[in-house]
Design a protein around this motif. Structure first.
Motif, PDB file in Angstrom:
ATOM      1  N   CYS A  30       3.220  -1.703  -4.533  1.00 50.29           N
ATOM      2  CA  CYS A  30       2.911  -2.931  -3.793  1.00 50.29           C
ATOM      3  C   CYS A  30       2.078  -3.877  -4.642  1.00 50.29           C
ATOM      4  O   CYS A  30       2.321  -5.096  -4.667  1.00 50.29           O
ATOM      5  CB  CYS A  30       2.158  -2.597  -2.500  1.00 50.29           C
ATOM      6  SG  CYS A  30       3.159  -1.847  -1.215  1.00 50.29           S
ATOM      7  N   HIS A  31       1.077  -3.325  -5.325  1.00 55.44           N
ATOM      8  CA  HIS A  31       0.220  -4.160  -6.179  1.00 55.44           C
ATOM      9  C   HIS A  31       1.038  -4.841  -7.269  1.00 55.44           C
ATOM     10  O   HIS A  31       0.880  -6.043  -7.540  1.00 55.44           O
ATOM     11  CB  HIS A  31      -0.880  -3.299  -6.789  1.00 55.44           C
ATOM     12  CG  HIS A  31      -1.854  -4.065  -7.619  1.00 55.44           C
ATOM     13  ND1 HIS A  31      -1.657  -4.311  -8.977  1.00 55.44           N
ATOM     14  CD2 HIS A  31      -3.028  -4.685  -7.293  1.00 55.44           C
ATOM     15  CE1 HIS A  31      -2.661  -5.015  -9.438  1.00 55.44           C
ATOM     16  NE2 HIS A  31      -3.515  -5.254  -8.456  1.00 55.44           N
ATOM     17  N   TRP A  33       4.260  -5.574  -7.248  1.00 47.67           N
ATOM     18  CA  TRP A  33       5.170  -6.588  -6.723  1.00 47.67           C
ATOM     19  C   TRP A  33       4.411  -7.845  -6.290  1.00 47.67           C
ATOM     20  O   TRP A  33       4.804  -8.967  -6.622  1.00 47.67           O
ATOM     21  CB  TRP A  33       5.983  -6.043  -5.548  1.00 47.67           C
ATOM     22  CG  TRP A  33       6.917  -7.070  -4.997  1.00 47.67           C
ATOM     23  CD1 TRP A  33       8.107  -7.473  -5.543  1.00 47.67           C
ATOM     24  CD2 TRP A  33       6.722  -7.879  -3.829  1.00 47.67           C
ATOM     25  NE1 TRP A  33       8.671  -8.468  -4.773  1.00 47.67           N
ATOM     26  CE2 TRP A  33       7.839  -8.737  -3.714  1.00 47.67           C
ATOM     27  CE3 TRP A  33       5.713  -7.946  -2.873  1.00 47.67           C
ATOM     28  CZ2 TRP A  33       7.978  -9.660  -2.677  1.00 47.67           C
ATOM     29  CZ3 TRP A  33       5.844  -8.865  -1.826  1.00 47.67           C
ATOM     30  CH2 TRP A  33       6.961  -9.714  -1.740  1.00 47.67           C
ATOM     31  N   VAL A  34       3.325  -7.671  -5.545  1.00 46.60           N
ATOM     32  CA  VAL A  34       2.568  -8.827  -5.061  1.00 46.60           C
ATOM     33  C   VAL A  34       1.986  -9.611  -6.233  1.00 46.60           C
ATOM     34  O   VAL A  34       1.897 -10.844  -6.195  1.00 46.60           O
ATOM     35  CB  VAL A  34       1.456  -8.391  -4.084  1.00 46.60           C
ATOM     36  CG1 VAL A  34       0.628  -9.601  -3.638  1.00 46.60           C
ATOM     37  CG2 VAL A  34       2.044  -7.693  -2.872  1.00 46.60           C
ATOM     38  N   LYS A  35       1.609  -8.911  -7.291  1.00 46.84           N
ATOM     39  CA  LYS A  35       1.018  -9.575  -8.465  1.00 46.84           C
ATOM     40  C   LYS A  35       1.974 -10.582  -9.083  1.00 46.84           C
ATOM     41  O   LYS A  35       1.538 -11.568  -9.692  1.00 46.84           O
ATOM     42  CB  LYS A  35       0.612  -8.526  -9.493  1.00 46.84           C
ATOM     43  CG  LYS A  35      -0.270  -9.044 -10.611  1.00 46.84           C
ATOM     44  CD  LYS A  35      -0.736  -7.905 -11.508  1.00 46.84           C
ATOM     45  CE  LYS A  35      -1.630  -8.435 -12.618  1.00 46.84           C
ATOM     46  NZ  LYS A  35      -2.103  -7.324 -13.503  1.00 46.84           N
ATOM     47  N   ARG A  36       3.267 -10.389  -8.913  1.00 40.87           N
ATOM     48  CA  ARG A  36       4.245 -11.335  -9.448  1.00 40.87           C
ATOM     49  C   ARG A  36       4.198 -12.672  -8.710  1.00 40.87           C
ATOM     50  O   ARG A  36       4.574 -13.702  -9.268  1.00 40.87           O
ATOM     51  CB  ARG A  36       5.664 -10.756  -9.331  1.00 40.87           C
ATOM     52  CG  ARG A  36       5.900  -9.480 -10.109  1.00 40.87           C
ATOM     53  CD  ARG A  36       7.285  -8.918  -9.845  1.00 40.87           C
ATOM     54  NE  ARG A  36       7.507  -7.644 -10.517  1.00 40.87           N
ATOM     55  CZ  ARG A  36       7.935  -7.518 -11.756  1.00 40.87           C
ATOM     56  NH1 ARG A  36       8.217  -8.597 -12.469  1.00 40.87           N
ATOM     57  NH2 ARG A  36       8.105  -6.325 -12.295  1.00 40.87           N
ATOM     58  N   HIS A  37       3.775 -12.647  -7.451  1.00 38.48           N
ATOM     59  CA  HIS A  37       3.822 -13.850  -6.617  1.00 38.48           C
ATOM     60  C   HIS A  37       2.440 -14.418  -6.309  1.00 38.48           C
ATOM     61  O   HIS A  37       2.279 -15.632  -6.217  1.00 38.48           O
ATOM     62  CB  HIS A  37       4.541 -13.534  -5.297  1.00 38.48           C
ATOM     63  CG  HIS A  37       5.947 -13.053  -5.479  1.00 38.48           C
ATOM     64  ND1 HIS A  37       7.009 -13.913  -5.684  1.00 38.48           N
ATOM     65  CD2 HIS A  37       6.475 -11.802  -5.506  1.00 38.48           C
ATOM     66  CE1 HIS A  37       8.123 -13.210  -5.822  1.00 38.48           C
ATOM     67  NE2 HIS A  37       7.832 -11.932  -5.717  1.00 38.48           N
ATOM     68  N   PRO A  39      -1.162 -13.229  -7.740  1.00 36.88           N
ATOM     69  CA  PRO A  39      -2.023 -12.272  -8.470  1.00 36.88           C
ATOM     70  C   PRO A  39      -3.393 -12.084  -7.840  1.00 36.88           C
ATOM     71  O   PRO A  39      -3.913 -10.967  -7.808  1.00 36.88           O
ATOM     72  CB  PRO A  39      -2.136 -12.910  -9.859  1.00 36.88           C
ATOM     73  CG  PRO A  39      -0.936 -13.787  -9.978  1.00 36.88           C
ATOM     74  CD  PRO A  39      -0.646 -14.297  -8.596  1.00 36.88           C
ATOM     75  N   ALA A  42      -3.191  -9.613  -4.866  1.00 37.48           N
ATOM     76  CA  ALA A  42      -2.412  -8.391  -5.048  1.00 37.48           C
ATOM     77  C   ALA A  42      -3.130  -7.160  -4.502  1.00 37.48           C
ATOM     78  O   ALA A  42      -2.547  -6.369  -3.753  1.00 37.48           O
ATOM     79  CB  ALA A  42      -2.078  -8.202  -6.522  1.00 37.48           C
ATOM     80  N   ALA A  46      -1.986  -5.047  -1.150  1.00 38.62           N
ATOM     81  CA  ALA A  46      -1.553  -3.669  -1.377  1.00 38.62           C
ATOM     82  C   ALA A  46      -2.360  -2.692  -0.541  1.00 38.62           C
ATOM     83  O   ALA A  46      -1.807  -1.765   0.059  1.00 38.62           O
ATOM     84  CB  ALA A  46      -1.674  -3.328  -2.863  1.00 38.62           C
ATOM     85  N   ASN A  77      10.536  -3.655  -7.776  1.00 35.81           N
ATOM     86  CA  ASN A  77       9.925  -3.979  -9.068  1.00 35.81           C
ATOM     87  C   ASN A  77      10.936  -3.863 -10.195  1.00 35.81           C
ATOM     88  O   ASN A  77      10.958  -4.684 -11.122  1.00 35.81           O
ATOM     89  CB  ASN A  77       8.734  -3.057  -9.324  1.00 35.81           C
ATOM     90  CG  ASN A  77       7.483  -3.483  -8.564  1.00 35.81           C
ATOM     91  OD1 ASN A  77       7.116  -4.653  -8.571  1.00 35.81           O
ATOM     92  ND2 ASN A  77       6.858  -2.542  -7.897  1.00 35.81           N
ATOM     93  N   PRO A 279       4.684  -5.407   2.837  1.00 38.19           N
ATOM     94  CA  PRO A 279       4.228  -6.189   1.679  1.00 38.19           C
ATOM     95  C   PRO A 279       4.729  -7.627   1.719  1.00 38.19           C
ATOM     96  O   PRO A 279       4.034  -8.540   1.241  1.00 38.19           O
ATOM     97  CB  PRO A 279       4.830  -5.439   0.484  1.00 38.19           C
ATOM     98  CG  PRO A 279       5.057  -4.052   0.980  1.00 38.19           C
ATOM     99  CD  PRO A 279       5.418  -4.196   2.436  1.00 38.19           C
TER     100      PRO A 279
END
Length: 282
Positions: A30-31, A33-37, A39, A42, A46, A77, A279
């Motif tokens: 989760c961290h 994936w969220v970091k891509r959108h 940061p 994230a 997560a 991911n 997420p």
């Protein structure tokens, strides 16, 4: 998870250890994936996804979602890395078996192939990828998973026939031959409206703090909780539209297919079916 039961009595300590590992894998995925959108968000998102009351309940029981969640998040991911095209064939070699495994865990996982295909088409339409590469990657990812889906559905239907009971396919096609519920007696529109109410409630119960046990009977649109849940879903739809317009993402583009299935499938399982979307919803 089932192999840990081969020794006889339920091995609670071993099962707890397996679930702890799965929870860590889900958290890290989760961290990533969220970091891509987003940061900066994230880590909080997560943590909220893993610490959600439904996810914690899933991780205390021997449910398929306990494995589905980490496999799903690492699949998205891998699909994101494959879309970026900066790591050669490694993301493809990861995505294909992960998607096959996801379908074997729960057949609804096939919709991630559809989400990735839409992502490829959207990228090609923007001129950021050739149409030939978009189609080839989409087929390479989806074809093995489609074969796995056909095998699972055929086996499930064969086993149901042997045991003289209903299969998931019987429910999906509303077969009156093996009655799984009363829904086959309702018009499809009534079934979908009931499913929509259940899923709208699930979104609110999953995302609003303290609201997990706040819901009415299935099909009850006049329940006071819907005053919160319906506007919340409207805002989430607007946020989803902004996300897919700004940056097409396989997870986000899977949402319409996944949600449509469970609107059509109006069984209330206390948030289990929409828990994989956390997420994205958060």
């Amino acid at each position: 998870i089932s192999p840990v039961y081969l020794g006889g009595d339920p091995p609670f300590l071993l099962l707890s250890a397996v679930h702890a590992v799965l929870a860590c894998m889900y958290l890290l995925g989760c961290h990533a994936w969220v970091k891509r959108h987003a940061p900066e968000a994230a880590l909080p998102i997560a943590l909220m996804a893993v610490g959600n009351v439904v996810v914690l309940a899933i991780l205390r029981r021997a449910l398929s979602e306990a494995v589905f969640l980490p496999v799903m998040v690492w699949l998205i991911n891998a699909l994101a890395a494959l879309h970026n095209g900066r790591a050669g064939l490694r993301p493809l070699l990861a995505a294909v078996p992960l998607l096959v495994l996801l379908v074997l865990i729960r057949q609804a996982g096939i919709f991630f192939a559809a989400g990735f295909a839409l992502q490829m088409l959207a990228t090609a339409r923007r001129g950021q990828l050739s149409w030939a590469r978009a189609f080839s990657l989409g087929i390479a990812v989806a074809a093995p998973a489609c074969l796995a889906l056909l095998a699972v559905v055929a086996f499930d239907h064969w086993r149901a026939a042997q045991e003289n009971t209903f299969s998931n396919l019987d429910i999906l096609v509303r077969s009156p031959a093996q009655v799984a519920a009363d829904y086959h007696r309702q018009p499809v529109l009534s079934q979908c409206l009931e499913g929509l109410q259940v899923r709208v409630s699930e979104v609110g119960r999953l995302t609003l703090p303290g609201m997990f046990n706040a819901y009415g009977r299935d099909g009850d649109w006049l329940n006071p909780n819907m005053l919160l849940y319906v506007p919340l879903c409207g805002l989430l739809v607007l946020g989803w539209l902004r996300l897919v317009r700004r940056r097409p993402d396989a997870f986000a583009l899977t949402l319409p297919f996944y949600a449509a299935l469970y609107v059509y499938w109006p069984f209330n399982q206390s948030g289990r079916y929409f828990a994989p979307l956390l997420p994205l919803l958060l």
